[in-house]
Design a protein around this motif. Sequence first.
Motif, PDB file in Angstrom:
ATOM      1  N   VAL A  72       0.826  -1.212   0.000  1.00  0.00           N
ATOM      2  CA  VAL A  72       0.000   0.000   0.000  1.00  0.00           C
ATOM      3  C   VAL A  72       0.854   1.253   0.000  1.00  0.00           C
ATOM      4  CG1 VAL A  72      -1.913  -1.159   1.162  1.00  0.00           C
ATOM      5  CG2 VAL A  72      -0.190   0.049   2.527  1.00  0.00           C
ATOM      6  N   GLY A  73       2.145   1.107   0.264  1.00  0.00           N
ATOM      7  CA  GLY A  73       2.995   2.275   0.301  1.00  0.00           C
ATOM      8  C   GLY A  73       4.463   1.889   0.238  1.00  0.00           C
ATOM      9  N   ILE A  74       5.289   2.931   0.114  1.00  0.00           N
ATOM     10  CA  ILE A  74       6.739   2.754   0.094  1.00  0.00           C
ATOM     11  C   ILE A  74       7.275   3.376   1.376  1.00  0.00           C
ATOM     12  CG2 ILE A  74       8.875   3.243  -1.147  1.00  0.00           C
ATOM     13  CD1 ILE A  74       7.127   3.613  -3.672  1.00  0.00           C
ATOM     14  N   GLY A  75       7.613   2.523   2.326  1.00  0.00           N
ATOM     15  CA  GLY A  75       8.082   3.005   3.619  1.00  0.00           C
ATOM     16  C   GLY A  75       9.536   3.416   3.589  1.00  0.00           C
ATOM     17  N   ARG A  76       9.834   4.580   4.182  1.00  0.00           N
ATOM     18  CA  ARG A  76      11.226   5.018   4.324  1.00  0.00           C
ATOM     19  C   ARG A  76      11.707   4.580   5.696  1.00  0.00           C
ATOM     20  NH1 ARG A  76      11.618  10.687   1.052  1.00  0.00           N
ATOM     21  NH2 ARG A  76      10.005  11.396   2.480  1.00  0.00           N
ATOM     22  N   LEU A  77      12.640   3.624   5.684  1.00  0.00           N
ATOM     23  CA  LEU A  77      13.114   3.027   6.926  1.00  0.00           C
ATOM     24  C   LEU A  77      14.633   3.075   6.963  1.00  0.00           C
ATOM     25  CD1 LEU A  77      10.886  -0.195   6.702  1.00  0.00           C
ATOM     26  CD2 LEU A  77      10.313   1.952   7.857  1.00  0.00           C
ATOM     27  N   ASN A  78      15.164   3.809   7.921  1.00  0.00           N
ATOM     28  CA  ASN A  78      16.624   3.878   8.106  1.00  0.00           C
ATOM     29  C   ASN A  78      17.359   4.264   6.827  1.00  0.00           C
ATOM     30  OD1 ASN A  78      16.261   2.941  10.804  1.00  0.00           O
ATOM     31  ND2 ASN A  78      16.173   0.834  10.045  1.00  0.00           N
ATOM     32  N   GLY A  79      16.784   5.179   6.090  1.00  0.00           N
ATOM     33  CA  GLY A  79      17.443   5.683   4.888  1.00  0.00           C
ATOM     34  C   GLY A  79      17.168   4.903   3.627  1.00  0.00           C
ATOM     35  N   ASP A  80      16.514   3.769   3.724  1.00  0.00           N
ATOM     36  CA  ASP A  80      16.168   2.973   2.552  1.00  0.00           C
ATOM     37  C   ASP A  80      14.654   2.944   2.368  1.00  0.00           C
ATOM     38  OD1 ASP A  80      18.794   2.208   1.775  1.00  0.00           O
ATOM     39  OD2 ASP A  80      18.820   0.752   3.431  1.00  0.00           O
TER      40      ASP A  80
ATOM     41  N   ALA B 270       8.719  -0.442 -10.397  1.00  0.00           N
ATOM     42  CA  ALA B 270       8.402   0.897 -10.891  1.00  0.00           C
ATOM     43  C   ALA B 270       6.942   1.030 -11.317  1.00  0.00           C
ATOM     44  CB  ALA B 270       9.321   1.248 -12.065  1.00  0.00           C
ATOM     45  N   ASP B 271       6.274  -0.097 -11.562  1.00  0.00           N
ATOM     46  CA  ASP B 271       4.873  -0.031 -11.983  1.00  0.00           C
ATOM     47  C   ASP B 271       3.939   0.274 -10.818  1.00  0.00           C
ATOM     48  OD1 ASP B 271       5.751  -2.626 -11.098  1.00  0.00           O
ATOM     49  OD2 ASP B 271       3.774  -3.402 -11.622  1.00  0.00           O
ATOM     50  N   PHE B 272       4.435   0.218  -9.587  1.00  0.00           N
ATOM     51  CA  PHE B 272       3.616   0.555  -8.431  1.00  0.00           C
ATOM     52  C   PHE B 272       3.538   2.072  -8.276  1.00  0.00           C
ATOM     53  CE2 PHE B 272       4.696  -3.764  -6.672  1.00  0.00           C
ATOM     54  CZ  PHE B 272       3.391  -4.231  -6.646  1.00  0.00           C
ATOM     55  N   ASP B 273       2.320   2.608  -8.246  1.00  0.00           N
ATOM     56  CA  ASP B 273       2.109   4.036  -7.998  1.00  0.00           C
ATOM     57  C   ASP B 273       1.611   4.171  -6.558  1.00  0.00           C
ATOM     58  OD1 ASP B 273       1.761   6.725  -8.176  1.00  0.00           O
ATOM     59  OD2 ASP B 273      -0.072   6.646  -9.372  1.00  0.00           O
ATOM     60  N   LEU B 274       2.554   4.286  -5.627  1.00  0.00           N
ATOM     61  CA  LEU B 274       2.230   4.237  -4.206  1.00  0.00           C
ATOM     62  C   LEU B 274       2.791   5.454  -3.481  1.00  0.00           C
ATOM     63  CD1 LEU B 274       3.169   0.487  -3.567  1.00  0.00           C
ATOM     64  CD2 LEU B 274       0.866   1.420  -3.886  1.00  0.00           C
ATOM     65  N   PRO B 275       2.117   5.880  -2.415  1.00  0.00           N
ATOM     66  CA  PRO B 275       2.640   7.006  -1.635  1.00  0.00           C
ATOM     67  C   PRO B 275       3.829   6.587  -0.773  1.00  0.00           C
ATOM     68  CG  PRO B 275       0.669   6.135  -0.594  1.00  0.00           C
ATOM     69  CD  PRO B 275       0.805   5.403  -1.899  1.00  0.00           C
ATOM     70  N   ILE B 276       4.689   7.551  -0.488  1.00  0.00           N
ATOM     71  CA  ILE B 276       5.790   7.323   0.450  1.00  0.00           C
ATOM     72  C   ILE B 276       5.253   7.493   1.867  1.00  0.00           C
ATOM     73  CG2 ILE B 276       8.006   8.215   1.265  1.00  0.00           C
ATOM     74  CD1 ILE B 276       8.611   9.016  -1.620  1.00  0.00           C
ATOM     75  N   ILE B 277       5.636   6.599   2.749  1.00  0.00           N
ATOM     76  CA  ILE B 277       5.166   6.643   4.133  1.00  0.00           C
ATOM     77  C   ILE B 277       6.363   6.881   5.048  1.00  0.00           C
ATOM     78  CG2 ILE B 277       3.914   5.445   5.958  1.00  0.00           C
ATOM     79  CD1 ILE B 277       2.652   3.673   3.838  1.00  0.00           C
ATOM     80  N   ASP B 278       6.303   7.959   5.815  1.00  0.00           N
ATOM     81  CA  ASP B 278       7.330   8.282   6.798  1.00  0.00           C
ATOM     82  C   ASP B 278       6.766   8.086   8.208  1.00  0.00           C
ATOM     83  OD1 ASP B 278       9.527   9.164   5.101  1.00  0.00           O
ATOM     84  OD2 ASP B 278       8.250  10.874   4.601  1.00  0.00           O
ATOM     85  N   GLY B 279       7.677   7.961   9.167  1.00  0.00           N
ATOM     86  CA  GLY B 279       7.264   7.887  10.558  1.00  0.00           C
ATOM     87  C   GLY B 279       6.779   6.530  11.017  1.00  0.00           C
ATOM     88  N   LEU B 280       7.077   5.472  10.280  1.00  0.00           N
ATOM     89  CA  LEU B 280       6.606   4.137  10.655  1.00  0.00           C
ATOM     90  C   LEU B 280       7.385   3.535  11.817  1.00  0.00           C
ATOM     91  CD1 LEU B 280       6.019   2.480   7.147  1.00  0.00           C
ATOM     92  CD2 LEU B 280       4.276   2.951   8.870  1.00  0.00           C
ATOM     93  N   THR B 281       8.611   3.957  12.013  1.00  0.00           N
ATOM     94  CA  THR B 281       9.449   3.310  13.028  1.00  0.00           C
ATOM     95  C   THR B 281       9.386   4.036  14.359  1.00  0.00           C
ATOM     96  OG1 THR B 281      11.387   4.577  12.308  1.00  0.00           O
ATOM     97  CG2 THR B 281      11.033   2.429  11.280  1.00  0.00           C
ATOM     98  N   ALA B 282       9.643   3.261  15.387  1.00  0.00           N
ATOM     99  CA  ALA B 282       9.755   3.797  16.743  1.00  0.00           C
ATOM    100  C   ALA B 282      10.867   3.037  17.442  1.00  0.00           C
ATOM    101  CB  ALA B 282       8.440   3.655  17.494  1.00  0.00           C
TER     102      ALA B 282
ATOM    103  N   SER C 245       0.806  11.636  -2.320  1.00  0.00           N
ATOM    104  CA  SER C 245       2.237  11.602  -2.606  1.00  0.00           C
ATOM    105  C   SER C 245       3.024  11.129  -1.392  1.00  0.00           C
ATOM    106  CB  SER C 245       2.722  12.980  -3.043  1.00  0.00           C
ATOM    107  OG  SER C 245       4.118  12.978  -3.246  1.00  0.00           O
ATOM    108  N   GLN C 246       2.744  11.721  -0.221  1.00  0.00           N
ATOM    109  CA  GLN C 246       3.459  11.359   0.998  1.00  0.00           C
ATOM    110  C   GLN C 246       2.502  11.318   2.180  1.00  0.00           C
ATOM    111  OE1 GLN C 246       7.216  14.144  -0.193  1.00  0.00           O
ATOM    112  NE2 GLN C 246       7.283  13.317   1.879  1.00  0.00           N
ATOM    113  N   ILE C 247       2.812  10.424   3.121  1.00  0.00           N
ATOM    114  CA  ILE C 247       2.055  10.300   4.367  1.00  0.00           C
ATOM    115  C   ILE C 247       3.064  10.244   5.502  1.00  0.00           C
ATOM    116  CG2 ILE C 247       0.490   8.838   5.709  1.00  0.00           C
ATOM    117  CD1 ILE C 247      -0.558   7.740   3.034  1.00  0.00           C
ATOM    118  N   ASP C 248       2.757  10.942   6.583  1.00  0.00           N
ATOM    119  CA  ASP C 248       3.622  10.893   7.763  1.00  0.00           C
ATOM    120  C   ASP C 248       2.768  10.518   8.967  1.00  0.00           C
ATOM    121  OD1 ASP C 248       5.245  11.566  10.075  1.00  0.00           O
ATOM    122  OD2 ASP C 248       6.553  12.645   8.687  1.00  0.00           O
TER     123      ASP C 248
END
Length: 289
Positions: free
Chosen positions: A129-137, A156-168, A203-206
């Motif tokens: 459902v999204g592209i998670g940004r985790l530890n720089g990757d 590249a065929d996935f049109d998904l939002p970037i998700i930030d803030g997933l880690t704790a 585009s992005q979710i936090d």
Amino acid sequence: MSRVSAPADRRFRRAHVKPSHRRWNWRPLVRWLVVSGIGLGVLAFGLYRGRTAVAQMGMVDRIVVRGNERLSKGEVLAVLNGLRGESLFGTDLDLWRHRLMGSPWVRDAALRRSLPSTVEVVISERQPVGIGRLNGDTYLVDEGGVVIDQYGPQYADFDLPIIDGLTAASADGVAAIDAARAELAGRLIAAVRARPDLARQLSQIDVSDLHNASVILTGDPAVIYVGEDQFLQRLQSYVELAPTLRERVPDIDYVDVRFDERIYVRPIGKSGTGHDAAQASRGIKGKRR
């Protein structure tokens, strides 16, 4: 008077007849032995062929894979390497299912025996459902925050939002995906998908703040605070009022749409945070649904 001799009446005497010797006929016995031997031979051959057929029927020599889209059949068979040749009824299908579940793309799997020698495998894949940004990757993640695979050109065929803030940070200080934050992101994305045209603009979710998710839409640099519920209604309100907001505040830093009957806007470069920033644009209102 002369005597007349009469022959003795032989009806009252047992004839002295010597019994004749009967010859024993062995042909029926030979015939029975031959027939029985042939019957036993046919039975033995039938049992042998039957046992061979059962043995062959009981060995897995065909694996049918269904439901896979991202996983290739070859990848599934590689995980099931060794199943072919196993006893159809003796092999532990739960063990093979457990091996399949080790693949990050597999959400669920079912294995069924099918006579004479087939195992059917039905795969249910995870849906990113999204592209998670985790530890720089960046990684593909599903609605539960499960990491599926590292994001790369093959996706590249996935049109998904970037998700930030997933880690704790955990107790040992190692950053890991937080289930509550992943659940918030999943609910937001699921709600917005009811409007495909709006979902395409995500585009992005936090989700750093568990009680206040923020969104950035494609082509719009403003951060939109949507809270923890009513995501679709709040985003729709913003999209409808965006032209009016731009007329009054050309350069918007963030927009807060969590409050009924009112939208707060903070211009770029405005000093202050929280309540002070909200008061600066208190005059801009929007009719909420």
